[in-house]
Design a protein around this motif. Structure first.
Motif, PDB file in Angstrom:
ATOM      1  N   VAL A  74       0.836  -1.209   0.000  1.00 17.20           N
ATOM      2  CA  VAL A  74       0.000   0.000   0.000  1.00 17.20           C
ATOM      3  C   VAL A  74       0.867   1.253   0.000  1.00 17.20           C
ATOM      4  O   VAL A  74       0.613   2.209  -0.748  1.00 17.20           O
ATOM      5  CB  VAL A  74      -0.959  -0.025   1.205  1.00 17.20           C
ATOM      6  N   HIS A  75       1.890   1.257   0.826  1.00 15.92           N
ATOM      7  CA  HIS A  75       2.844   2.376   0.872  1.00 15.92           C
ATOM      8  C   HIS A  75       3.477   2.609  -0.500  1.00 15.92           C
ATOM      9  O   HIS A  75       3.537   3.748  -0.988  1.00 15.92           O
ATOM     10  CB  HIS A  75       3.891   2.062   1.938  1.00 15.92           C
ATOM     11  N   GLU A  76       3.935   1.548  -1.135  1.00 16.70           N
ATOM     12  CA  GLU A  76       4.548   1.675  -2.462  1.00 16.70           C
ATOM     13  C   GLU A  76       3.514   2.118  -3.498  1.00 16.70           C
ATOM     14  O   GLU A  76       3.807   2.941  -4.369  1.00 16.70           O
ATOM     15  CB  GLU A  76       5.162   0.335  -2.884  1.00 16.70           C
ATOM     16  N   ALA A  77       2.307   1.576  -3.413  1.00 14.05           N
ATOM     17  CA  ALA A  77       1.269   1.897  -4.396  1.00 14.05           C
ATOM     18  C   ALA A  77       0.860   3.366  -4.335  1.00 14.05           C
ATOM     19  O   ALA A  77       0.436   3.940  -5.348  1.00 14.05           O
ATOM     20  CB  ALA A  77       0.047   1.009  -4.169  1.00 14.05           C
ATOM     21  N   MET A  78       0.998   3.988  -3.179  1.00 13.53           N
ATOM     22  CA  MET A  78       0.663   5.414  -3.049  1.00 13.53           C
ATOM     23  C   MET A  78       1.800   6.327  -3.486  1.00 13.53           C
ATOM     24  O   MET A  78       1.682   7.543  -3.408  1.00 13.53           O
ATOM     25  CB  MET A  78       0.287   5.734  -1.595  1.00 13.53           C
ATOM     26  N   GLY A  79       2.922   5.742  -3.906  1.00 13.34           N
ATOM     27  CA  GLY A  79       4.069   6.566  -4.264  1.00 13.34           C
ATOM     28  C   GLY A  79       5.057   6.718  -3.127  1.00 13.34           C
ATOM     29  O   GLY A  79       5.673   7.768  -2.968  1.00 13.34           O
ATOM     30  N   ARG A  80       5.177   5.648  -2.312  1.00 11.08           N
ATOM     31  CA  ARG A  80       6.127   5.593  -1.200  1.00 11.08           C
ATOM     32  C   ARG A  80       5.835   6.656  -0.149  1.00 11.08           C
ATOM     33  O   ARG A  80       6.734   7.294   0.398  1.00 11.08           O
ATOM     34  CB  ARG A  80       7.576   5.712  -1.706  1.00 11.08           C
TER      35      ARG A  80
ATOM     36  N   ASP B 186      -9.805   8.124   7.583  1.00 12.81           N
ATOM     37  CA  ASP B 186      -8.772   7.559   6.708  1.00 12.81           C
ATOM     38  C   ASP B 186      -8.678   6.052   6.943  1.00 12.81           C
ATOM     39  O   ASP B 186      -9.182   5.529   7.937  1.00 12.81           O
ATOM     40  CB  ASP B 186      -7.406   8.192   6.996  1.00 12.81           C
ATOM     41  N   VAL B 187      -7.982   5.367   6.042  1.00 18.28           N
ATOM     42  CA  VAL B 187      -7.820   3.919   6.204  1.00 18.28           C
ATOM     43  C   VAL B 187      -6.448   3.623   6.793  1.00 18.28           C
ATOM     44  O   VAL B 187      -5.426   4.149   6.337  1.00 18.28           O
ATOM     45  CB  VAL B 187      -8.013   3.174   4.873  1.00 18.28           C
ATOM     46  N   VAL B 188      -6.437   2.779   7.795  1.00 16.11           N
ATOM     47  CA  VAL B 188      -5.223   2.280   8.430  1.00 16.11           C
ATOM     48  C   VAL B 188      -4.996   0.859   7.945  1.00 16.11           C
ATOM     49  O   VAL B 188      -5.897   0.018   8.019  1.00 16.11           O
ATOM     50  CB  VAL B 188      -5.363   2.289   9.966  1.00 16.11           C
ATOM     51  N   VAL B 189      -3.798   0.588   7.433  1.00 19.31           N
ATOM     52  CA  VAL B 189      -3.408  -0.768   7.043  1.00 19.31           C
ATOM     53  C   VAL B 189      -2.213  -1.140   7.917  1.00 19.31           C
ATOM     54  O   VAL B 189      -1.195  -0.441   7.914  1.00 19.31           O
ATOM     55  CB  VAL B 189      -3.024  -0.855   5.555  1.00 19.31           C
ATOM     56  N   ALA B 190      -2.331  -2.224   8.670  1.00 23.02           N
ATOM     57  CA  ALA B 190      -1.289  -2.577   9.643  1.00 23.02           C
ATOM     58  C   ALA B 190      -0.998  -4.071   9.591  1.00 23.02           C
ATOM     59  O   ALA B 190      -1.919  -4.897   9.507  1.00 23.02           O
ATOM     60  CB  ALA B 190      -1.729  -2.181  11.053  1.00 23.02           C
ATOM     61  N   ASP B 191       0.287  -4.402   9.642  1.00 27.88           N
ATOM     62  CA  ASP B 191       0.717  -5.799   9.606  1.00 27.88           C
ATOM     63  C   ASP B 191       2.081  -5.927  10.262  1.00 27.88           C
ATOM     64  O   ASP B 191       2.517  -5.020  10.991  1.00 27.88           O
ATOM     65  CB  ASP B 191       0.714  -6.341   8.175  1.00 27.88           C
ATOM     66  N   ASP B 192       2.790  -7.031  10.004  1.00 26.42           N
ATOM     67  CA  ASP B 192       4.094  -7.246  10.629  1.00 26.42           C
ATOM     68  C   ASP B 192       5.122  -6.193  10.222  1.00 26.42           C
ATOM     69  O   ASP B 192       6.109  -5.979  10.941  1.00 26.42           O
ATOM     70  CB  ASP B 192       4.629  -8.627  10.266  1.00 26.42           C
ATOM     71  N   ASP B 193       4.946  -5.555   9.066  1.00 28.14           N
ATOM     72  CA  ASP B 193       5.902  -4.555   8.583  1.00 28.14           C
ATOM     73  C   ASP B 193       5.653  -3.171   9.142  1.00 28.14           C
ATOM     74  O   ASP B 193       6.489  -2.280   8.971  1.00 28.14           O
ATOM     75  CB  ASP B 193       5.869  -4.485   7.052  1.00 28.14           C
ATOM     76  N   GLY B 194       4.515  -2.951   9.770  1.00 26.95           N
ATOM     77  CA  GLY B 194       4.217  -1.641  10.328  1.00 26.95           C
ATOM     78  C   GLY B 194       2.843  -1.145   9.935  1.00 26.95           C
ATOM     79  O   GLY B 194       1.917  -1.932   9.709  1.00 26.95           O
ATOM     80  N   VAL B 195       2.722   0.183   9.838  1.00 26.47           N
ATOM     81  CA  VAL B 195       1.425   0.830   9.639  1.00 26.47           C
ATOM     82  C   VAL B 195       1.507   1.806   8.473  1.00 26.47           C
ATOM     83  O   VAL B 195       2.440   2.619   8.405  1.00 26.47           O
ATOM     84  CB  VAL B 195       0.987   1.583  10.915  1.00 26.47           C
ATOM     85  N   ALA B 196       0.540   1.730   7.570  1.00 28.43           N
ATOM     86  CA  ALA B 196       0.416   2.695   6.482  1.00 28.43           C
ATOM     87  C   ALA B 196      -0.950   3.360   6.575  1.00 28.43           C
ATOM     88  O   ALA B 196      -1.947   2.716   6.914  1.00 28.43           O
ATOM     89  CB  ALA B 196       0.579   2.025   5.122  1.00 28.43           C
ATOM     90  N   ILE B 197      -0.973   4.650   6.268  1.00 30.65           N
ATOM     91  CA  ILE B 197      -2.203   5.428   6.326  1.00 30.65           C
ATOM     92  C   ILE B 197      -2.593   5.844   4.911  1.00 30.65           C
ATOM     93  O   ILE B 197      -1.784   6.425   4.178  1.00 30.65           O
ATOM     94  CB  ILE B 197      -2.034   6.684   7.198  1.00 30.65           C
TER      95      ILE B 197
ATOM     96  N   THR C  24      -5.851   3.900  -4.481  1.00 32.88           N
ATOM     97  CA  THR C  24      -4.803   3.112  -3.841  1.00 32.88           C
ATOM     98  C   THR C  24      -5.100   1.624  -3.939  1.00 32.88           C
ATOM     99  O   THR C  24      -4.184   0.805  -4.142  1.00 32.88           O
ATOM    100  CB  THR C  24      -4.631   3.537  -2.375  1.00 32.88           C
ATOM    101  N   LEU C  25      -6.358   1.251  -3.804  1.00 35.62           N
ATOM    102  CA  LEU C  25      -6.725  -0.156  -3.963  1.00 35.62           C
ATOM    103  C   LEU C  25      -6.411  -0.628  -5.383  1.00 35.62           C
ATOM    104  O   LEU C  25      -5.827  -1.707  -5.580  1.00 35.62           O
ATOM    105  CB  LEU C  25      -8.201  -0.358  -3.652  1.00 35.62           C
ATOM    106  N   GLU C  26      -6.746   0.179  -6.368  1.00 32.16           N
ATOM    107  CA  GLU C  26      -6.461  -0.181  -7.758  1.00 32.16           C
ATOM    108  C   GLU C  26      -4.961  -0.311  -7.995  1.00 32.16           C
ATOM    109  O   GLU C  26      -4.490  -1.264  -8.629  1.00 32.16           O
ATOM    110  CB  GLU C  26      -7.055   0.877  -8.696  1.00 32.16           C
ATOM    111  N   ALA C  27      -4.200   0.666  -7.468  1.00 34.55           N
ATOM    112  CA  ALA C  27      -2.745   0.629  -7.643  1.00 34.55           C
ATOM    113  C   ALA C  27      -2.122  -0.540  -6.895  1.00 34.55           C
ATOM    114  O   ALA C  27      -1.147  -1.141  -7.359  1.00 34.55           O
ATOM    115  CB  ALA C  27      -2.136   1.951  -7.174  1.00 34.55           C
ATOM    116  N   SER C  28      -2.668  -0.889  -5.740  1.00 24.46           N
ATOM    117  CA  SER C  28      -2.161  -2.036  -4.980  1.00 24.46           C
ATOM    118  C   SER C  28      -2.407  -3.335  -5.727  1.00 24.46           C
ATOM    119  O   SER C  28      -1.533  -4.224  -5.763  1.00 24.46           O
ATOM    120  CB  SER C  28      -2.829  -2.089  -3.601  1.00 24.46           C
TER     121      SER C  28
END
Length: 233
Positions: A29-35, A163-174, A183-187
């Protein structure tokens, strides 16, 4: 308007779209938003193997004071993730088992904070996920006003309510609410590309060729030499 306020009727990102982002995780998600949107390495999970996404209910709290977290729980519901930001770094256990029980019963999917949490064994046992900058046995008081559902800054990333919070073992993206669909389409596109590349890597191709990195090295002045050449032999 005073910052001592609880906003009760926030607009949230579309539920189905917010839910779908959990499939991809924070890194994609972070990468799909343009880092952008990554809350940084300080916000770490207390558990492993859990990925969630949901809409943010935000709280700004005083150091060592969880009064406004209680108010945030009142405003949170099914599909939400509570995001708590102390106004200064505050390594206290702002929530534990009892507050997590309230959240879980209300359908809250998890808790994210630049402060601290405690009762981590119990939180893992009850399968209530949390991401925090600190783990601390030291508890809090309930004396100081703050805000619920105003924008907060989570380790450098602005989080607006809804806003949407996405969280996993790698951390948190907003993901900003207005960017969730794109962002969903880009992901999805990024995941499809990675899946295709994985097949090629499994067949023996390497990233140097697949990503056309040799010209990049050449442009940067990187040369290939043998060990004998390097040794002057």
């Amino acid at each position: 308007m005073s910052d001592k306020v609880v906003v009760t009727d926030i607009a949230r990102a579309d539920r189905a779209t917010a839910d779908a982002l959990a499939e991809f995780g924070s890194a994609t998600v972070h990468e799909a938003m343009g880092r952008i949107g990554y809350a940084g390495p300080r916000i770490r999970p207390i558990q492993q193997g859990v990925t969630i996404s949901g809409t943010a209910v935000t709280a700004s709290v005083a150091p060592g004071d969880n009064l406004m977290v209680h108010a945030a729980i009142e405003q949170a519901g099914d599909g939400d993730i509570i995001v708590v930001v102390p106004v200064t770094d505050s390594p206290y256990g702002f929530i534990g088992e009892l507050m997590a029980t309230q959240m879980q019963v209300r359908g809250v999917r998890g808790y994210v904070t630049s402060g601290g949490v405690r009762d981590t064994t119990e939180l893992r046992s009850m399968k209530f996920p949390a991401w925090a900058a600190h783990i601390s046995a030291e508890g809090t008081v309930k004396d100081t006003a703050g805000s619920v559902n105003l924008p907060v800054v989570l380790d450098g990333v602005v989080v607006n309510p809804g806003d949407v919070v996405v969280a996993d073992d790698d951390g948190v993206a907003i993901v900003p609410r207005e960017r969730v669909a794109e962002t969903l389409e880009a992901s999805r596109a990024r995941a499809a590309k990675e899946s295709a590349n994985r097949v090629k890597y499994e067949a023996g191709e390497i990233s140097m060729d697949l990503n056309n990195l040799r010209p990049v090295l050449e442009q940067l002045g990187v040369t290939y030499v043998s060990q004998a050449q390097r040794d002057g032999r």
